[in-house]
Structures are given as structure tokens and as C-alpha cells.
Scaffold this motif. Sequence first.
Motif, PDB file in Angstrom:
ATOM      1  N   GLU A 230       0.821  -1.198   0.000  1.00 38.96           N
ATOM      2  CA  GLU A 230       0.000   0.000   0.000  1.00 38.96           C
ATOM      3  C   GLU A 230       0.865   1.262   0.000  1.00 38.96           C
ATOM      4  N   LEU A 231       1.927   1.254   0.792  1.00 37.79           N
ATOM      5  CA  LEU A 231       2.813   2.416   0.858  1.00 37.79           C
ATOM      6  C   LEU A 231       3.546   2.623  -0.462  1.00 37.79           C
ATOM      7  N   GLU A 232       3.947   1.530  -1.107  1.00 37.00           N
ATOM      8  CA  GLU A 232       4.621   1.657  -2.396  1.00 37.00           C
ATOM      9  C   GLU A 232       3.662   2.216  -3.450  1.00 37.00           C
ATOM     10  N   ARG A 233       2.406   1.783  -3.417  1.00 31.64           N
ATOM     11  CA  ARG A 233       1.413   2.311  -4.353  1.00 31.64           C
ATOM     12  C   ARG A 233       1.184   3.793  -4.077  1.00 31.64           C
ATOM     13  N   LEU A 234       1.190   4.176  -2.793  1.00 30.52           N
ATOM     14  CA  LEU A 234       1.019   5.577  -2.440  1.00 30.52           C
ATOM     15  C   LEU A 234       2.193   6.415  -2.971  1.00 30.52           C
ATOM     16  N   ARG A 235       3.398   5.882  -2.911  1.00 26.59           N
ATOM     17  CA  ARG A 235       4.558   6.610  -3.442  1.00 26.59           C
ATOM     18  C   ARG A 235       4.451   6.793  -4.943  1.00 26.59           C
ATOM     19  N   GLN A 236       4.036   5.727  -5.643  1.00 25.90           N
ATOM     20  CA  GLN A 236       3.904   5.806  -7.098  1.00 25.90           C
ATOM     21  C   GLN A 236       2.847   6.842  -7.495  1.00 25.90           C
ATOM     22  N   ASP A 237       1.728   6.864  -6.757  1.00 27.61           N
ATOM     23  CA  ASP A 237       0.695   7.849  -7.067  1.00 27.61           C
ATOM     24  C   ASP A 237       1.201   9.264  -6.831  1.00 27.61           C
ATOM     25  N   ALA A 238       1.958   9.459  -5.789  1.00 26.11           N
ATOM     26  CA  ALA A 238       2.471  10.796  -5.513  1.00 26.11           C
ATOM     27  C   ALA A 238       3.458  11.231  -6.587  1.00 26.11           C
ATOM     28  N   ARG A 239       4.317  10.323  -7.038  1.00 24.66           N
ATOM     29  CA  ARG A 239       5.271  10.684  -8.093  1.00 24.66           C
ATOM     30  C   ARG A 239       4.537  11.021  -9.401  1.00 24.66           C
ATOM     31  N   ARG A 240       3.498  10.235  -9.701  1.00 23.83           N
ATOM     32  CA  ARG A 240       2.726  10.489 -10.916  1.00 23.83           C
ATOM     33  C   ARG A 240       2.010  11.833 -10.818  1.00 23.83           C
ATOM     34  N   THR A 241       1.484  12.136  -9.618  1.00 23.45           N
ATOM     35  CA  THR A 241       0.796  13.418  -9.436  1.00 23.45           C
ATOM     36  C   THR A 241       1.750  14.585  -9.640  1.00 23.45           C
ATOM     37  N   TYR A 242       2.958  14.465  -9.115  1.00 21.88           N
ATOM     38  CA  TYR A 242       3.922  15.562  -9.278  1.00 21.88           C
ATOM     39  C   TYR A 242       4.335  15.689 -10.741  1.00 21.88           C
ATOM     40  N   ALA A 243       4.552  14.555 -11.410  1.00 21.69           N
ATOM     41  CA  ALA A 243       4.953  14.621 -12.815  1.00 21.69           C
ATOM     42  C   ALA A 243       3.877  15.293 -13.655  1.00 21.69           C
ATOM     43  N   GLU A 244       2.625  14.988 -13.384  1.00 22.27           N
ATOM     44  CA  GLU A 244       1.535  15.601 -14.138  1.00 22.27           C
ATOM     45  C   GLU A 244       1.416  17.090 -13.839  1.00 22.27           C
ATOM     46  N   SER A 245       1.647  17.481 -12.564  1.00 25.87           N
ATOM     47  CA  SER A 245       1.592  18.905 -12.251  1.00 25.87           C
ATOM     48  C   SER A 245       2.757  19.651 -12.881  1.00 25.87           C
ATOM     49  N   ALA A 246       3.934  18.987 -12.978  1.00 27.52           N
ATOM     50  CA  ALA A 246       5.067  19.636 -13.627  1.00 27.52           C
ATOM     51  C   ALA A 246       4.820  19.805 -15.120  1.00 27.52           C
TER      52      ALA A 246
END
Length: 292
Positions: A230-246
Motif C-alpha cells: 500500500e505504501l509503495e502504491r502511495l509513493r507511485q501515485d504521488a510521483r505520478r501526481t507531481y509529474a503531471e503537475s510539472a
Amino acid sequence: MNRWGKAFLVLALVGVVAMAFRVSWNALRDIARATGADGMAATLYPFVVDGLMALALVAALVLTGEARRFALRVLAAYTAASLVLNYVHGLVPALHSESVKWMRLAEWDPAHWALVLLATSLPVGSIYFGSDLVAKVLHHRPHTPVVEPCGERAEEPAHPPHTPDTVDIDRDPAPVEEVPHVLVREALPQLSAYADGVRTDDPHTPHAVPVQPAHLDEGMSREEVFEEAELERLRQDARRTYAESAQAARPLSARALGEAYGMSESWGRKQILAARDDSDRPHLTAVPAGTG
């Protein structure tokens, strides 16, 4: 005191002892003649008495404890005996003549007998006490303190170091990067919906990596494995969110990213760095068949 001062004191002591021996030597020699000693014995008699005094003095300087007290008692006894014989020599004028022969040391018989016993017993005592003092000096070993290892032979066990029982509540706790799995389960649907809402159709958008917990120990329970996933999935979602905002020219800050996922600012900064590393890697774009 420096070395020259100590040497001067030693030489002065030797000089005083030598002159005192010469003064006492005449009286002791005459006392020995009066008790019946011949010329040679009377000449050596002062060395027996005053010589043992010097030996006892040296032994008292070397020995320690009970042996030193014994040497001091011998020194005191022979000093007193020499003083008595010198006193008697001063009281009896006949002892001062050139040719001293056997004679009475006192008019009162008990005093005379006591003085003769004292004068004749000193040589025998010198043999006994002198041998004992030399043996004590030869067998003497200087006392050296032995440092024992701490706690091995102590009468009481060593006390553990004091630790305070109270906690400083004014100090800020260290930032926590992990959260209980129950909170992750509750917040995961909302976070996934938020990430899907901001996702674009850009082919270069980083794709989620299948969650495979690395370096799992065989002893880990299923609950621990689920939490790590679950924590690894949370990290992946956060990285994807930042990449999309960038990509939208509105990059999220580390604090905003951490708060969006219920984590700390340092956790958000780590995900931003990981997302930038992923964006720096080359991506392959599929080319439709038949072109070119």
C-alpha cells in the motif's frame, strides 16, 4: 626541592652522624673495657651499638607497615641504650683514665648489675635484630596498586547509567514518513480518484510500476506485506501526481505534495526527487507500422 638540595641534605646528615659516632665511640669503648672486654673488642664495641642504629634507620626508610614500625622500635631501643651508657660514662670519673680495666659501673649493686647486663646484651641483640632487619629489607616488595577491571571484583554491582523517566514534551518530534495501514486504506480511494482526475493523455506520462515489495523477509506476515504494498502504491501515485503537475507548468511543492497524501514535507521531497529521476530517463515512443 631540586637534586642539588637533596644531595646537600644527605651529605649533611652523613657528616652529623659521623661526628656523633666519634663522640659516642669514646664512651662506649670505655664501657666495654670496664665490663671486661679486651682492646680489640672494646674498639669494635661502638660499631656494634651505633652501627645497628644506622642500620635500623636505613631499614625504617625502606620498609613499610609493621616492618617499618619494628625497625623504628629497634632504633629507639638502641638509641636509649647508647644514651644510658654515655650517661654512665659521664658520671664515673674512673672510666676516663688512660688504662681502664674491669670495674664497677655503679655503687648500688642492682644498678651495677643492670648496667652490666645492658652493656653485654647489646652485641647479642645486634646480631638478632640486625639479621631480622636485613631479611625484612631483602624480602620487601614495594606496594604497587593493582587496578582491577570495573565490575569484576567489586563488592557491589555496577549501577546502570541513569536515564530520565520523563520525556521532554517541548521538543518537536522527528518527522514521520510512514502512517498506519488503516489510514492508508481509508485514504487510498480518494487519493486514487484525485490522481485520475489530473492525469492527461500525454504518452510521456510515467506509468505506474507493478508493486513488488523488494527484499521481503521470509518471516514477514501478510499484514506487513500488504502495508508495504500500500505504501509503495502511495509513493507511485504521488510521483505520478507531481509529474503531471510539472507537465501542466504548475509543479507542486514538497509540502503541498506531502499534505495531499497525508504525509510530511520530507516525504514529499523524496517523491519529487524520485519523479525527476524517472523523467530524466529516456522514453521510447511507439511508431505506427507502415510509416517512413
